[in-house]
Design a protein around this motif. Structure first.
Motif, PDB file in Angstrom:
ATOM      1  N   ASN A  80     -20.749 -14.403  45.948  1.00 58.61           N
ATOM      2  CA  ASN A  80     -20.283 -12.995  46.392  1.00 58.61           C
ATOM      3  C   ASN A  80     -19.209 -12.579  46.761  1.00 58.61           C
ATOM      4  O   ASN A  80     -18.860 -11.463  46.972  1.00 58.61           O
ATOM      5  CB  ASN A  80     -21.631 -12.479  46.878  1.00 58.61           C
ATOM      6  N   LEU A  81     -18.426 -13.735  47.475  1.00 58.72           N
ATOM      7  CA  LEU A  81     -17.330 -13.583  48.366  1.00 58.72           C
ATOM      8  C   LEU A  81     -16.121 -14.079  47.589  1.00 58.72           C
ATOM      9  O   LEU A  81     -16.236 -14.980  46.870  1.00 58.72           O
ATOM     10  CB  LEU A  81     -17.644 -13.995  49.815  1.00 58.72           C
ATOM     11  N   PRO A  82     -14.989 -13.453  47.750  1.00 59.24           N
ATOM     12  CA  PRO A  82     -13.719 -14.107  47.370  1.00 59.24           C
ATOM     13  C   PRO A  82     -13.636 -15.513  47.745  1.00 59.24           C
ATOM     14  O   PRO A  82     -13.602 -15.471  48.846  1.00 59.24           O
ATOM     15  CB  PRO A  82     -12.710 -12.974  47.729  1.00 59.24           C
ATOM     16  N   GLY A  83     -13.052 -16.231  46.768  1.00 61.44           N
ATOM     17  CA  GLY A  83     -12.651 -17.568  46.913  1.00 61.44           C
ATOM     18  C   GLY A  83     -13.806 -18.420  47.313  1.00 61.44           C
ATOM     19  O   GLY A  83     -13.707 -19.674  47.745  1.00 61.44           O
ATOM     20  N   LYS A  84     -15.131 -17.834  47.272  1.00 63.43           N
ATOM     21  CA  LYS A  84     -16.331 -18.900  47.599  1.00 63.43           C
ATOM     22  C   LYS A  84     -16.218 -19.702  48.850  1.00 63.43           C
ATOM     23  O   LYS A  84     -15.978 -20.969  48.828  1.00 63.43           O
ATOM     24  CB  LYS A  84     -16.620 -19.834  46.194  1.00 63.43           C
ATOM     25  N   PRO A  85     -16.073 -18.999  50.245  1.00 63.94           N
ATOM     26  CA  PRO A  85     -16.032 -19.788  51.328  1.00 63.94           C
ATOM     27  C   PRO A  85     -16.924 -21.032  51.414  1.00 63.94           C
ATOM     28  O   PRO A  85     -18.149 -20.853  50.980  1.00 63.94           O
ATOM     29  CB  PRO A  85     -16.148 -18.623  52.388  1.00 63.94           C
ATOM     30  N   ASP A  86     -16.566 -22.048  52.216  1.00 63.62           N
ATOM     31  CA  ASP A  86     -17.186 -23.324  52.528  1.00 63.62           C
ATOM     32  C   ASP A  86     -18.425 -22.779  53.350  1.00 63.62           C
ATOM     33  O   ASP A  86     -19.438 -23.394  53.063  1.00 63.62           O
ATOM     34  CB  ASP A  86     -16.381 -24.144  52.903  1.00 63.62           C
ATOM     35  N   LEU A  87     -18.403 -22.264  54.163  1.00 62.59           N
ATOM     36  CA  LEU A  87     -19.391 -21.802  55.132  1.00 62.59           C
ATOM     37  C   LEU A  87     -19.342 -20.310  55.341  1.00 62.59           C
ATOM     38  O   LEU A  87     -18.539 -19.816  55.703  1.00 62.59           O
ATOM     39  CB  LEU A  87     -19.319 -22.401  56.402  1.00 62.59           C
ATOM     40  N   VAL A  88     -20.415 -19.707  55.214  1.00 63.20           N
ATOM     41  CA  VAL A  88     -20.797 -18.331  55.588  1.00 63.20           C
ATOM     42  C   VAL A  88     -21.738 -18.100  56.532  1.00 63.20           C
ATOM     43  O   VAL A  88     -22.875 -18.462  56.214  1.00 63.20           O
ATOM     44  CB  VAL A  88     -20.979 -17.576  53.882  1.00 63.20           C
ATOM     45  N   LEU A  89     -21.302 -17.668  57.745  1.00 64.69           N
ATOM     46  CA  LEU A  89     -22.371 -17.188  58.690  1.00 64.69           C
ATOM     47  C   LEU A  89     -22.619 -15.679  58.552  1.00 64.69           C
ATOM     48  O   LEU A  89     -21.784 -14.798  59.375  1.00 64.69           O
ATOM     49  CB  LEU A  89     -21.876 -17.702  60.039  1.00 64.69           C
ATOM     50  N   ALA A  90     -23.337 -15.160  57.624  1.00 66.85           N
ATOM     51  CA  ALA A  90     -23.425 -13.542  57.387  1.00 66.85           C
ATOM     52  C   ALA A  90     -23.753 -12.761  58.429  1.00 66.85           C
ATOM     53  O   ALA A  90     -23.166 -11.812  58.541  1.00 66.85           O
ATOM     54  CB  ALA A  90     -24.583 -13.575  56.175  1.00 66.85           C
TER      55      ALA A  90
ATOM     56  N   ILE B  43     -15.948 -19.883  57.522  1.00 67.80           N
ATOM     57  CA  ILE B  43     -15.076 -20.872  57.645  1.00 67.80           C
ATOM     58  C   ILE B  43     -14.512 -21.653  56.365  1.00 67.80           C
ATOM     59  O   ILE B  43     -15.529 -21.651  55.643  1.00 67.80           O
ATOM     60  CB  ILE B  43     -15.823 -22.006  58.483  1.00 67.80           C
ATOM     61  N   LEU B  44     -13.369 -21.788  56.340  1.00 72.38           N
ATOM     62  CA  LEU B  44     -12.848 -22.439  55.062  1.00 72.38           C
ATOM     63  C   LEU B  44     -12.176 -23.570  55.468  1.00 72.38           C
ATOM     64  O   LEU B  44     -11.606 -23.748  56.658  1.00 72.38           O
ATOM     65  CB  LEU B  44     -11.517 -21.407  54.510  1.00 72.38           C
ATOM     66  N   VAL B  45     -12.546 -25.035  54.791  1.00 69.60           N
ATOM     67  CA  VAL B  45     -12.285 -26.139  55.155  1.00 69.60           C
ATOM     68  C   VAL B  45     -11.352 -26.689  53.997  1.00 69.60           C
ATOM     69  O   VAL B  45     -11.566 -26.535  53.067  1.00 69.60           O
ATOM     70  CB  VAL B  45     -13.307 -27.019  55.143  1.00 69.60           C
ATOM     71  N   HIS B  46      -9.945 -26.592  54.469  1.00 67.81           N
ATOM     72  CA  HIS B  46      -8.837 -27.084  53.616  1.00 67.81           C
ATOM     73  C   HIS B  46      -8.511 -28.279  53.687  1.00 67.81           C
ATOM     74  O   HIS B  46      -8.198 -28.985  54.790  1.00 67.81           O
ATOM     75  CB  HIS B  46      -7.625 -26.011  53.852  1.00 67.81           C
ATOM     76  N   GLY B  47      -8.145 -29.174  52.560  1.00 76.45           N
ATOM     77  CA  GLY B  47      -7.409 -30.458  52.428  1.00 76.45           C
ATOM     78  C   GLY B  47      -6.075 -30.163  52.853  1.00 76.45           C
ATOM     79  O   GLY B  47      -5.316 -29.258  52.102  1.00 76.45           O
ATOM     80  N   CYS B  48      -5.333 -30.917  53.641  1.00 71.95           N
ATOM     81  CA  CYS B  48      -4.039 -30.980  54.019  1.00 71.95           C
ATOM     82  C   CYS B  48      -3.101 -30.902  52.626  1.00 71.95           C
ATOM     83  O   CYS B  48      -2.252 -30.130  52.716  1.00 71.95           O
ATOM     84  CB  CYS B  48      -3.697 -32.036  55.139  1.00 71.95           C
ATOM     85  N   PHE B  49      -3.357 -32.056  52.142  1.00 71.37           N
ATOM     86  CA  PHE B  49      -2.468 -32.185  50.937  1.00 71.37           C
ATOM     87  C   PHE B  49      -2.412 -30.959  49.836  1.00 71.37           C
ATOM     88  O   PHE B  49      -1.468 -30.643  49.293  1.00 71.37           O
ATOM     89  CB  PHE B  49      -3.047 -33.502  50.046  1.00 71.37           C
ATOM     90  N   TRP B  50      -3.677 -30.568  49.616  1.00 70.98           N
ATOM     91  CA  TRP B  50      -3.880 -29.631  48.554  1.00 70.98           C
ATOM     92  C   TRP B  50      -3.482 -28.124  48.949  1.00 70.98           C
ATOM     93  O   TRP B  50      -3.151 -27.466  48.218  1.00 70.98           O
ATOM     94  CB  TRP B  50      -5.168 -29.529  48.050  1.00 70.98           C
ATOM     95  N   HIS B  51      -3.511 -27.809  50.355  1.00 76.74           N
ATOM     96  CA  HIS B  51      -3.175 -26.621  50.674  1.00 76.74           C
ATOM     97  C   HIS B  51      -1.846 -26.788  51.573  1.00 76.74           C
ATOM     98  O   HIS B  51      -1.508 -25.954  52.252  1.00 76.74           O
ATOM     99  CB  HIS B  51      -4.377 -26.207  51.472  1.00 76.74           C
ATOM    100  N   LEU B  52      -0.982 -27.716  51.415  1.00 72.26           N
ATOM    101  CA  LEU B  52       0.327 -27.905  52.271  1.00 72.26           C
ATOM    102  C   LEU B  52       0.432 -27.402  53.500  1.00 72.26           C
ATOM    103  O   LEU B  52       1.092 -26.776  53.830  1.00 72.26           O
ATOM    104  CB  LEU B  52       1.303 -26.721  51.386  1.00 72.26           C
ATOM    105  N   HIS B  53      -0.473 -28.202  54.168  1.00 67.45           N
ATOM    106  CA  HIS B  53      -0.224 -27.975  55.558  1.00 67.45           C
ATOM    107  C   HIS B  53       0.690 -28.843  56.149  1.00 67.45           C
ATOM    108  O   HIS B  53       1.506 -29.546  55.625  1.00 67.45           O
ATOM    109  CB  HIS B  53      -1.848 -28.709  56.275  1.00 67.45           C
ATOM    110  N   LYS B  54       1.086 -28.303  57.595  1.00 69.77           N
ATOM    111  CA  LYS B  54       2.372 -28.800  58.004  1.00 69.77           C
ATOM    112  C   LYS B  54       2.309 -30.195  58.527  1.00 69.77           C
ATOM    113  O   LYS B  54       3.373 -30.542  59.230  1.00 69.77           O
ATOM    114  CB  LYS B  54       2.959 -27.687  59.069  1.00 69.77           C
ATOM    115  N   CYS B  55       1.125 -30.726  58.527  1.00 69.66           N
ATOM    116  CA  CYS B  55       0.895 -32.130  59.336  1.00 69.66           C
ATOM    117  C   CYS B  55       1.417 -33.091  58.297  1.00 69.66           C
ATOM    118  O   CYS B  55       1.893 -32.822  57.184  1.00 69.66           O
ATOM    119  CB  CYS B  55      -0.610 -32.297  59.622  1.00 69.66           C
ATOM    120  N   ARG B  56       1.364 -34.516  58.728  1.00 73.55           N
ATOM    121  CA  ARG B  56       2.030 -35.434  57.589  1.00 73.55           C
ATOM    122  C   ARG B  56       1.224 -35.761  56.595  1.00 73.55           C
ATOM    123  O   ARG B  56       1.911 -35.941  55.550  1.00 73.55           O
ATOM    124  CB  ARG B  56       2.047 -36.843  58.532  1.00 73.55           C
ATOM    125  N   PHE B  57       0.311 -35.506  56.243  1.00 74.01           N
ATOM    126  CA  PHE B  57      -0.780 -35.521  55.262  1.00 74.01           C
ATOM    127  C   PHE B  57      -0.320 -34.412  54.052  1.00 74.01           C
ATOM    128  O   PHE B  57      -0.291 -34.578  52.939  1.00 74.01           O
ATOM    129  CB  PHE B  57      -2.180 -35.305  55.373  1.00 74.01           C
TER     130      PHE B  57
END
Length: 153
Positions: free
Chosen positions: A32-42, A48-62
């Motif tokens: 029911n929410l945009p982006g289907k968040p990983d955890l919803v504390l209604a 809470i959105l959990v992102h993989g560093c590679f797939w979401h272009l985090h600024k870390c080395r991964f």
């Protein structure tokens, strides 16, 4: 790349266990929410959105890793993920939800992550008092505070 999962990933499971251990209950991947968040504390109006560093272009080395084959395609795909993430976060905030992004690399530092989660979620539920009928050693049972007393267990 086809074997990469989008739900129940290791970083997501780490965050889920941590939040559950803190005494919070949540729903997963709410359609029911945009982006289907990983955890919803209604009840807390938090997501809470959990992102993989590679797939979401985090600024870390991964997140800075460049694939050796078809690099242009993967860069375009990853940049589209970042644009979608930005759009989803904005839509969730417009719905009145507070949003926290947890990066895959942050799950490797459990104490820091737990502190961040506790700060984001607010006061954690307290453990049951000795008079609680449901309190058993190592049961993991929690009572939510209700005023100065505890909620009915």
């Amino acid at each position: 790349m086809a074997a990469i999962r989008n739900v129940d990933t290791k970083p997501e499971l780490i965050v889920r266990r941590m939040v559950h251990k803190m005494g919070y209950r949540y729903s997963l991947h709410s359609k029911n929410l945009p982006g289907k968040p990983d955890l919803v504390l209604a009840r807390l109006k938090r997501v809470i959105l959990v992102h993989g560093c590679f797939w979401h272009l985090h600024k870390c080395r991964f997140g800075r890793v460049v694939p050796k084959t078809n690099a242009g395609f993967w860069l375009q795909k990853r940049e589209a993920n970042v644009a979608r993430d930005r759009r989803v976060r904005r839509q969730l905030r417009l719905l009145g939800l507070e949003v926290m992004v947890v990066w895959e690399c942050q799950t490797k530092q459990s104490e820091r992550l737990e502190t961040r989660l506790a700060s984001f979620l607010g006061t954690a539920p307290r453990a049951c008092p000795p008079r609680c009928r449901n309190a058993r050693p190592s049961s993991g049972h929690w009572c939510l505070p209700e005023g100065d007393d505890f909620a009915r267990c």
